[in-house]
Design a protein around this motif. Sequence first.
Motif, short mmCIF file in Angstrom:
data_model
loop_
_atom_site.label_atom_id
_atom_site.label_comp_id
_atom_site.label_asym_id
_atom_site.label_seq_id
_atom_site.Cartn_x
_atom_site.Cartn_y
_atom_site.Cartn_z
N ASN A 1 -47.22 29.54 17.79
CA ASN A 1 -46.56 28.61 18.79
C ASN A 1 -47.01 29.18 20.23
O ASN A 1 -47.24 30.51 20.18
N MET A 2 -46.94 27.99 21.32
CA MET A 2 -47.09 28.40 22.26
C MET A 2 -46.08 28.56 23.31
O MET A 2 -45.39 27.04 23.03
N GLU A 3 -45.68 29.39 24.68
CA GLU A 3 -45.12 29.47 25.22
C GLU A 3 -45.83 29.51 26.71
O GLU A 3 -45.97 30.53 27.04
N ASP A 4 -45.48 27.90 27.04
CA ASP A 4 -45.96 28.03 28.36
C ASP A 4 -45.29 28.85 29.65
O ASP A 4 -46.00 29.17 30.17
N PHE B 1 -59.16 28.94 26.08
CA PHE B 1 -59.30 27.45 25.70
C PHE B 1 -58.59 26.27 24.50
O PHE B 1 -57.78 25.56 24.31
N VAL B 2 -58.76 27.57 23.41
CA VAL B 2 -58.30 26.88 22.07
C VAL B 2 -56.91 27.04 22.22
O VAL B 2 -55.83 26.01 22.31
N VAL B 3 -55.88 27.99 23.21
CA VAL B 3 -54.79 27.77 23.12
C VAL B 3 -54.16 26.10 24.42
O VAL B 3 -52.94 25.76 23.73
N TYR B 4 -54.62 25.93 25.04
CA TYR B 4 -54.60 24.97 26.27
C TYR B 4 -54.52 23.80 24.85
O TYR B 4 -53.70 22.97 25.22
N ASN B 5 -55.29 23.95 24.34
CA ASN B 5 -56.83 22.54 23.27
C ASN B 5 -54.84 21.86 22.57
O ASN B 5 -54.42 21.37 21.72
N LEU B 6 -54.20 23.69 21.58
CA LEU B 6 -53.26 23.58 21.08
C LEU B 6 -51.84 23.12 21.30
O LEU B 6 -51.16 22.17 20.77
N ASN B 7 -51.82 23.38 22.87
CA ASN B 7 -51.00 22.92 23.52
C ASN B 7 -50.56 21.73 23.32
O ASN B 7 -49.57 20.54 23.29
N LEU C 1 -52.45 19.21 21.94
CA LEU C 1 -51.97 19.33 20.49
C LEU C 1 -50.32 18.96 19.73
O LEU C 1 -50.59 17.86 19.98
N SER C 2 -50.06 19.72 20.38
CA SER C 2 -48.43 19.99 20.63
C SER C 2 -47.65 19.30 20.80
O SER C 2 -46.85 18.15 20.77
N THR C 3 -47.95 18.72 22.00
CA THR C 3 -47.86 17.06 23.77
C THR C 3 -47.75 16.11 22.84
O THR C 3 -47.11 15.17 22.67
N LYS C 4 -49.08 15.76 21.85
CA LYS C 4 -49.19 14.51 20.87
C LYS C 4 -48.82 13.99 20.08
O LYS C 4 -48.94 13.43 19.34
#
Length: 76
Positions: free
Chosen positions: A1-4, A27-33, A35-38
Motif C-alpha cells: 500500500n503506497m501513501e503519497d 524507484f520501486v515505490v514510484y513504479n508501484l504507485n 501501476l496502481s494508478t494505471k
Amino acid sequence: NMEDDNNTFTLDDKVYNIDDVSDKAKFVVYNLNELSTKRRKIDGKLAILNAAELGFITELREEVAETEEVKEGEVV
C-alpha cells in the motif's frame, strides 16, 4: 500500500518513511504507485466496457423477441 500524502508506504504491515529507504526502493515505490494508478484507470474502462456489453445483450434480446413476435403473428 503506497501513501503519497505523508511520504510513507506500507509493506507487509510495516510502515516505512520514503526518505529512509534507498534510491532503488524509492524507484520501486514510484513504479508501484504508477501501476496502481494505471490499474484504477483500466478498471474504470473495463466497467464501461462491461456496461456497454450488457447494453448490447439487452438490445439483442429485444431484437430477437421482436423477430419471434413477427413469426408468431404471421398468417401462413
